[in-house]
Design a protein around this motif. Structure first.
Motif, PDB file in Angstrom:
ATOM      1  N   LEU A 149      -3.885   5.283   7.166  1.00 55.43           N
ATOM      2  CA  LEU A 149      -3.817   3.876   6.797  1.00 55.43           C
ATOM      3  C   LEU A 149      -5.067   3.498   6.022  1.00 55.43           C
TER       4      LEU A 149
ATOM      5  N   ILE B 145      -5.464  -2.160   5.383  1.00 60.74           N
ATOM      6  CA  ILE B 145      -4.339  -2.282   6.317  1.00 60.74           C
ATOM      7  C   ILE B 145      -4.862  -2.254   7.753  1.00 60.74           C
TER       8      ILE B 145
ATOM      9  N   ALA C 268       0.851  -1.181   0.000  1.00 63.06           N
ATOM     10  CA  ALA C 268       0.000   0.000   0.000  1.00 63.06           C
ATOM     11  C   ALA C 268       0.896   1.243   0.000  1.00 63.06           C
TER      12      ALA C 268
ATOM     13  N   GLN D  68      -6.259  -5.608   8.523  1.00 61.69           N
ATOM     14  CA  GLN D  68      -5.226  -6.641   8.678  1.00 61.69           C
ATOM     15  C   GLN D  68      -4.486  -6.490  10.001  1.00 61.69           C
TER      16      GLN D  68
END
Length: 68
Positions: free
Chosen positions: A17, A21, A2, A24
């Protein structure tokens, strides 16, 4: 991978973010994460839970070495 954009936030800098992300990492607003430099010179994001799990694994591995 990313791509993150560095933005002015107050008197400092920050990055946002992407949702994937965040999901995760299992983080939410107010959580703390660390940016660690790897031996290869790159960086990785680590949550407090990940750091604790790594430390426990290292301790357990050391204890098993002592038993051998």
């Amino acid at each position: 991978m990313a791509e993150l954009k560095v933005e002015a936030i107050g008197e400092g800098l920050g990055v946002r973010l992407p949702r994937e992300i965040v999901e995760q990492l299992h983080v939410q607003a107010g959580d703390r994460i660390s940016l660690e430099k790897t031996p290869q010179g790159s960086y990785r994001l680590v949550t407090s839970e990940d750091k604790l799990a790594e430390q426990i694994t290292l301790i357990e591995d050391y204890m098993h070495e002592e038993d051998a």
